[in-house]
Design an enzyme around this catalytic site. Structure first.
Site, PDB file in Angstrom:
ATOM      1  N   TRP A   1       7.650  -0.428   3.611  1.00 51.02           N
ATOM      2  CA  TRP A   1       8.023   0.393   2.596  1.00 51.02           C
ATOM      3  C   TRP A   1       9.368   0.798   2.677  1.00 51.02           C
ATOM      4  O   TRP A   1      10.198   1.108   1.919  1.00 51.02           O
ATOM      5  CB  TRP A   1       7.103   1.591   2.139  1.00 51.02           C
ATOM      6  CG  TRP A   1       7.347   2.834   2.864  1.00 51.02           C
ATOM      7  CD1 TRP A   1       6.975   3.191   4.102  1.00 51.02           C
ATOM      8  CD2 TRP A   1       8.030   3.904   2.562  1.00 51.02           C
ATOM      9  NE1 TRP A   1       7.263   4.390   4.384  1.00 51.02           N
ATOM     10  CE2 TRP A   1       7.864   4.871   3.538  1.00 51.02           C
ATOM     11  CE3 TRP A   1       8.593   4.237   1.170  1.00 51.02           C
ATOM     12  CZ2 TRP A   1       8.531   6.063   3.136  1.00 51.02           C
ATOM     13  CZ3 TRP A   1       9.166   5.512   1.024  1.00 51.02           C
ATOM     14  CH2 TRP A   1       9.118   6.521   2.079  1.00 51.02           C
TER      15      TRP A   1
ATOM     16  N   THR B   1       7.297  27.021   5.932  1.00 50.63           N
ATOM     17  CA  THR B   1       5.874  26.326   5.789  1.00 50.63           C
ATOM     18  C   THR B   1       4.975  27.205   6.396  1.00 50.63           C
ATOM     19  O   THR B   1       3.789  27.581   5.795  1.00 50.63           O
ATOM     20  CB  THR B   1       5.710  25.004   6.602  1.00 50.63           C
ATOM     21  OG1 THR B   1       7.089  23.987   6.188  1.00 50.63           O
ATOM     22  CG2 THR B   1       4.530  24.229   6.072  1.00 50.63           C
TER      23      THR B   1
ATOM     24  N   TYR C   1       9.214  15.981   0.547  1.00 50.49           N
ATOM     25  CA  TYR C   1       8.920  17.212  -0.019  1.00 50.49           C
ATOM     26  C   TYR C   1       8.612  16.996  -1.512  1.00 50.49           C
ATOM     27  O   TYR C   1       8.073  18.001  -2.150  1.00 50.49           O
ATOM     28  CB  TYR C   1       9.955  18.295   0.407  1.00 50.49           C
ATOM     29  CG  TYR C   1       9.838  18.535   1.770  1.00 50.49           C
ATOM     30  CD1 TYR C   1       8.883  19.514   2.176  1.00 50.49           C
ATOM     31  CD2 TYR C   1      10.644  17.770   2.793  1.00 50.49           C
ATOM     32  CE1 TYR C   1       8.773  19.630   3.582  1.00 50.49           C
ATOM     33  CE2 TYR C   1      10.589  18.126   4.134  1.00 50.49           C
ATOM     34  CZ  TYR C   1       9.405  18.859   4.562  1.00 50.49           C
ATOM     35  OH  TYR C   1       9.303  19.136   6.066  1.00 50.49           O
TER      36      TYR C   1
ATOM     37  N   LYS D   1       4.095  29.973   3.914  1.00 51.88           N
ATOM     38  CA  LYS D   1       3.007  29.658   3.026  1.00 51.88           C
ATOM     39  C   LYS D   1       1.609  29.418   3.428  1.00 51.88           C
ATOM     40  O   LYS D   1       1.123  29.933   2.806  1.00 51.88           O
ATOM     41  CB  LYS D   1       3.558  28.198   2.336  1.00 51.88           C
ATOM     42  CG  LYS D   1       4.912  28.022   1.525  1.00 51.88           C
ATOM     43  CD  LYS D   1       4.903  26.742   1.199  1.00 51.88           C
ATOM     44  CE  LYS D   1       5.943  26.730  -0.363  1.00 51.88           C
ATOM     45  NZ  LYS D   1       5.246  27.344  -1.396  1.00 51.88           N
TER      46      LYS D   1
ATOM     47  N   SER E   1      12.883   6.074 -13.713  1.00 51.32           N
ATOM     48  CA  SER E   1      11.806   6.704 -14.151  1.00 51.32           C
ATOM     49  C   SER E   1      11.636   8.260 -13.522  1.00 51.32           C
ATOM     50  O   SER E   1      11.561   9.214 -14.360  1.00 51.32           O
ATOM     51  CB  SER E   1      10.441   6.142 -14.023  1.00 51.32           C
ATOM     52  OG  SER E   1       9.347   6.842 -14.224  1.00 51.32           O
ATOM     53  N   SER E   2      11.678   8.263 -12.238  1.00 50.69           N
ATOM     54  CA  SER E   2      11.470   9.535 -11.627  1.00 50.69           C
ATOM     55  C   SER E   2      12.885  10.467 -11.912  1.00 50.69           C
ATOM     56  O   SER E   2      12.485  11.767 -12.257  1.00 50.69           O
ATOM     57  CB  SER E   2      11.477   9.445 -10.132  1.00 50.69           C
ATOM     58  OG  SER E   2      10.673   8.583  -9.576  1.00 50.69           O
TER      59      SER E   2
ATOM     60  N   HIS F   1      13.284  11.947   3.689  1.00 50.75           N
ATOM     61  CA  HIS F   1      12.898  13.218   4.014  1.00 50.75           C
ATOM     62  C   HIS F   1      12.673  14.010   2.711  1.00 50.75           C
ATOM     63  O   HIS F   1      11.876  14.492   2.544  1.00 50.75           O
ATOM     64  CB  HIS F   1      13.388  13.864   5.180  1.00 50.75           C
ATOM     65  CG  HIS F   1      12.613  14.730   5.693  1.00 50.75           C
ATOM     66  ND1 HIS F   1      11.530  14.164   6.581  1.00 50.75           N
ATOM     67  CD2 HIS F   1      12.370  16.090   5.398  1.00 50.75           C
ATOM     68  CE1 HIS F   1      10.833  15.344   6.829  1.00 50.75           C
ATOM     69  NE2 HIS F   1      11.280  16.630   6.402  1.00 50.75           N
TER      70      HIS F   1
ATOM     71  N   ASP G   1       6.616  21.906 -26.205  1.00 51.04           N
ATOM     72  CA  ASP G   1       6.291  20.532 -25.382  1.00 51.04           C
ATOM     73  C   ASP G   1       7.209  20.482 -24.314  1.00 51.04           C
ATOM     74  O   ASP G   1       8.165  21.593 -24.217  1.00 51.04           O
ATOM     75  CB  ASP G   1       6.594  19.537 -26.595  1.00 51.04           C
ATOM     76  CG  ASP G   1       6.132  18.241 -26.425  1.00 51.04           C
ATOM     77  OD1 ASP G   1       6.454  17.639 -25.471  1.00 51.04           O
ATOM     78  OD2 ASP G   1       5.179  17.741 -27.005  1.00 51.04           O
TER      79      ASP G   1
ATOM     80  N   ARG H   1       2.082   0.665  15.034  1.00 52.23           N
ATOM     81  CA  ARG H   1       1.996   0.519  13.723  1.00 52.23           C
ATOM     82  C   ARG H   1       2.242  -0.886  13.206  1.00 52.23           C
ATOM     83  O   ARG H   1       2.899  -1.815  14.015  1.00 52.23           O
ATOM     84  CB  ARG H   1       2.357   1.727  12.848  1.00 52.23           C
ATOM     85  CG  ARG H   1       3.935   1.662  12.950  1.00 52.23           C
ATOM     86  CD  ARG H   1       4.366   3.136  12.379  1.00 52.23           C
ATOM     87  NE  ARG H   1       4.417   2.963  10.692  1.00 52.23           N
ATOM     88  CZ  ARG H   1       4.912   3.624   9.956  1.00 52.23           C
ATOM     89  NH1 ARG H   1       6.113   4.315  10.485  1.00 52.23           N
ATOM     90  NH2 ARG H   1       5.022   3.693   8.655  1.00 52.23           N
TER      91      ARG H   1
ATOM     92  N   HIS I   1       0.757  -1.291   0.011  1.00 55.97           N
ATOM     93  CA  HIS I   1       0.099   0.118  -0.016  1.00 55.97           C
ATOM     94  C   HIS I   1       0.800   1.360  -0.037  1.00 55.97           C
ATOM     95  O   HIS I   1       0.661   2.167  -0.869  1.00 55.97           O
ATOM     96  CB  HIS I   1      -0.865   0.097   1.308  1.00 55.97           C
ATOM     97  CG  HIS I   1      -1.356   1.344   1.743  1.00 55.97           C
ATOM     98  ND1 HIS I   1      -2.652   1.749   0.744  1.00 55.97           N
ATOM     99  CD2 HIS I   1      -1.282   2.158   2.420  1.00 55.97           C
ATOM    100  CE1 HIS I   1      -2.994   2.929   1.473  1.00 55.97           C
ATOM    101  NE2 HIS I   1      -2.275   3.074   2.212  1.00 55.97           N
TER     102      HIS I   1
ATOM    103  N   HIS J   1      15.144  12.663  11.941  1.00 53.14           N
ATOM    104  CA  HIS J   1      14.268  12.793  13.094  1.00 53.14           C
ATOM    105  C   HIS J   1      13.274  11.557  12.878  1.00 53.14           C
ATOM    106  O   HIS J   1      12.382  11.405  13.673  1.00 53.14           O
ATOM    107  CB  HIS J   1      13.421  14.200  12.896  1.00 53.14           C
ATOM    108  CG  HIS J   1      12.807  14.387  11.670  1.00 53.14           C
ATOM    109  ND1 HIS J   1      12.481  15.594  10.864  1.00 53.14           N
ATOM    110  CD2 HIS J   1      12.119  13.516  10.875  1.00 53.14           C
ATOM    111  CE1 HIS J   1      12.115  15.449   9.794  1.00 53.14           C
ATOM    112  NE2 HIS J   1      11.897  14.040   9.850  1.00 53.14           N
ATOM    113  N   HIS J   2      13.517  10.817  11.873  1.00 56.07           N
ATOM    114  CA  HIS J   2      12.800   9.654  11.558  1.00 56.07           C
ATOM    115  C   HIS J   2      13.301   8.467  12.448  1.00 56.07           C
ATOM    116  O   HIS J   2      12.717   7.321  12.477  1.00 56.07           O
ATOM    117  CB  HIS J   2      12.918   9.055  10.098  1.00 56.07           C
ATOM    118  CG  HIS J   2      12.212  10.048   9.318  1.00 56.07           C
ATOM    119  ND1 HIS J   2      10.705  10.033   9.089  1.00 56.07           N
ATOM    120  CD2 HIS J   2      12.433  11.045   8.614  1.00 56.07           C
ATOM    121  CE1 HIS J   2      10.417  11.195   7.899  1.00 56.07           C
ATOM    122  NE2 HIS J   2      11.642  11.817   7.816  1.00 56.07           N
TER     123      HIS J   2
ATOM    124  N   SER K   1      -1.347  26.905  -4.789  1.00 51.10           N
ATOM    125  CA  SER K   1      -0.924  28.279  -5.154  1.00 51.10           C
ATOM    126  C   SER K   1      -1.603  28.696  -6.353  1.00 51.10           C
ATOM    127  O   SER K   1      -1.656  30.052  -6.671  1.00 51.10           O
ATOM    128  CB  SER K   1       0.444  28.554  -5.219  1.00 51.10           C
ATOM    129  OG  SER K   1       0.897  28.150  -3.838  1.00 51.10           O
TER     130      SER K   1
ATOM    131  N   GLU L   1      12.146  13.172   0.096  1.00 55.49           N
ATOM    132  CA  GLU L   1      10.904  12.491  -0.718  1.00 55.49           C
ATOM    133  C   GLU L   1       9.707  13.033  -0.168  1.00 55.49           C
ATOM    134  O   GLU L   1       8.860  13.355  -0.946  1.00 55.49           O
ATOM    135  CB  GLU L   1      11.117  10.902  -0.406  1.00 55.49           C
ATOM    136  CG  GLU L   1       9.935  10.214  -0.994  1.00 55.49           C
ATOM    137  CD  GLU L   1       9.649  10.301  -2.643  1.00 55.49           C
ATOM    138  OE1 GLU L   1      10.757  10.530  -3.224  1.00 55.49           O
ATOM    139  OE2 GLU L   1       8.550   9.831  -2.897  1.00 55.49           O
TER     140      GLU L   1
END
Lengths: 530, 43
Positions: free
Chosen positions: A141, A327, A256, A330, A168-169, A252, A105, A449, A76, A301-302, A267, A254
């Site tokens: 994951w 943040t 963002y 924003k 790909s990315s 991390h 293009d 979890r 998932h 921090h993870h 925006s 990722e």
């Protein structure tokens, strides 16, 4: 200019049927492919979420084996991150970036085709693991060793799938950078670009810098499993915690990568429906750059609980806190844009306002998790699950839904059904809170979890959460129906579509011609970042 | 080969070279980060 080229400019010739989609180099076609792929994977990943919530509806084992449950949580997450949000936002980028900057293009159209067509291959590889006798990956994951190294036959499939997703990315990101830096119409200076373009430019640099780190980490896992290295094996002189550092150095940024394009969509939407230019455009650009820079300084921090030195814990805690500043800028600017605006609340605006409110909830729980001593209590509990679902579902996914409703009339040439859109919004916004808010309480009470069974004290909130999940899942079928209905017909959309919309894409017809801006537009006429 | 659409721009060969140069540089950056991380931990 040769006759063949002139011919191409004036006619929307393209191959028909399957050949059109397989060999296309057109940014609109490839954008459509990305968006359809993302929508399809949203339902695949969503079906897995339904399995998870059904199993957690009551304590005890209900429907699936624990190993399969763990496969569901792993798949998932991989699908929603790499198969839904990333391709979805790349779909928006493909459709909109060339039209927003006045380019004909993308800069590298053939590579664009490759970037997309690698994805179905990668996800087929990943999904097929569920049919292996030993099952799919079940180590989460994040793929932490040594647990991930216990994966049986599925292991090389997952590693190769992740590599392909990364390729790909990176190719997509390179294309986006080249398009934005080299293909802008004359007069489209950097500080005149729509904010969606800015957020994608910064996201693309994040992708080029961080995805190779993930690729490196999973390559090292592969060599540990099959080629006798000991990068993460303590018995051979390696360190399992090293993987966590490398993974989150990717992980991390990722976060963002997933949320910055969403900021860009919001925006664009809010100024249109507030009928005011975006408040603090320059500060929005600088805030986005700051967030991207800081995202490389906060990875640990993870993993506050792995036993880092106190100085490191303090550094990562304060660095994490500092992200709240850009943040906050924003959020303030979006609110200031709405302040005293002549607002109307069509579906895109409803999703945008919900995004601002609910993403902020996710942001605040993120701040709570960023406090190192407090994180020792919250780590690996449902509080974390609640936090990142607020950020990613009511954040990234709501922003994408807002964007779909906003640009669907431009893409298809038809207005969508506003009544169904609003029904989709209200069902989603209520059910998503019933789904995820109770998970804060579960986490604070100590529910871990990634478990299929739990203590009976957690039963009530889990039942409520599951009911919210089923309603949220079913509500998304309305989105599917709205899209199909809109593609098939409906009230004809005008070029501008929305009264308050401005920007180059709104100067084109709805739907836009197959080849747009073959002669560069004049920028002076358009307030590009209102 | 059928021309791709961005070749219709005046000076497009130059633009195409510029795009390819940038893509190669960015590709090399990505490849160096990938190889750099693995080699740094290997040695």
């Amino acid at each position: 200019m040769s006759e063949a080229v002139m011919h191409d400019i004036h006619h929307d010739h393209h191959p028909e049927g399957l050949r059109r989609w397989l060999f296309t180099t057109n940014h609109k076609d490839i954008g459509t492919l990305y968006l359809c792929f993302s929508l399809f994977m949203f339902f695949v990943g969503g079906a897995m979420a339904m399995v998870i919530r059904a199993e957690l509806m009551a304590p005890g084992l209900q429907y699936v084996e624990p190993q399969f449950f763990n496969s569901m949580t792993t798949m998932h997450a991989l699908i929603m991150v790499f198969g839904v949000v990333m391709p979805g936002t790349v779909g928006f980028a493909n459709w909109l970036l060339p039209m927003m900057i006045g380019a004909p293009d993308m800069a590298l159209p053939r590579m664009n085709n490759w970037s997309f067509w690698i994805l179905p291959f990668a996800f087929t590889l990943l999904l097929l693991t569920l049919f292996l006798p030993s099952g799919g990956p079940a180590g989460g994951w994040t793929m932490y060793p040594p647990l991930m190294l216990q994966t049986e036959t599925a292991f090389p499939f997952v590693i190769f799938a992740v590599h392909f997703m990364g390729v790909s990315s990176i190719m997509g990101a390179i294309n986006i950078i080249a398009t934005i830096l080299n293909m802008r119409a004359p007069g489209m200076k950097l500080m005149k670009m729509p904010l969606f373009v800015w957020t994608w430019l910064i996201t693309a640099f994040l992708l080029v810098a961080s995805i190779p780190v993930l690729a490196g980490a999973v390559t090292m896992l592969l060599t540990d499993k099959f080629f006798g290295t000991s990068f993460f094996d303590a018995a051979g002189g390696g360190d399992p915690v090293l993987f966590q550092h490398v993974f989150w150095f990717f992980g991390h940024p990722e976060v963002y990568i997933l949320i910055l394009p969403a900021f860009g969509i919001i925006s664009q939407v809010i100024p249109t429906f507030a009928r005011k230019p975006l408040f603090g455009y320059a500060s929005m650009v600088y805030a986005t750059c700051s967030i991207a820079f800081l995202s490389f300084l906060v990875w640990a921090h993870h993993m506050f609980t792995v036993g880092m030195p106190l100085a490191a814990e303090l550094f990562f805690m304060y660095a994490t806190m500092s992200i709240a500043v850009p943040t906050g800028v924003k959020i303030f600017n979006w609110l200031a844009t709405m302040w005293r605006g002549e607002m109307t609340f069509e579906t895109p605006m409803l999703f945008a306002v919900a995004f601002v409110m609910l993403f902020t909830v996710g942001g605040f729980s993120g701040l709570m998790l960023g406090i190192a001593p407090v994180d020792f209590q919250y780590h690996d509990t449902y509080f974390v699950v609640a936090h990142f679902h607020y950020v990613l579902v009511t954040g990234a996914v709501f922003a994408m839904m807002s964007g779909v409703y906003y640009w669907l009339p431009k893409w298809t040439g038809h207005m969508y059904d506003e009544t169904l859109g609003k029904l989709h919004f209200w069902l989603s916004v209520v059910s998503v809170n019933v789904l995820f808010f109770p998970q804060h309480f579960l986490g604070l009470a100590g529910m871990p979890r990634r478990i299929p069974d739990y203590s009976t004290q957690f039963a009530e909130w889990n039942a409520i959460s599951s009911m919210g999940g089923f309603v949220f899942g079913a509500s998304q079928l309305i989105l599917l129906w709205v899209i199909i209905k809109c593609v098939r017909g409906g009230e004809k959309a005008t070029n501008q579509v929305w009264e308050g919309a401005s920007g180059l894409e709104w100067t084109l017809s709805s739907p836009p011609p197959y080849h747009s801006f073959v002669t560069p537009p004049t920028i002076e006429d358009v307030t590009s970042h209102s | 080969m059928k021309p791709i659409v961005n070749n219709v721009r005046p000076g497009s060969e130059q633009l195409s070279r510029k795009n390819h140069r940038l893509a190669i540089v960015l590709g090399l950056v990505a490849a160096s980060i990938y190889a750099g991380f693995i080699l740094a931990y290997y040695y």
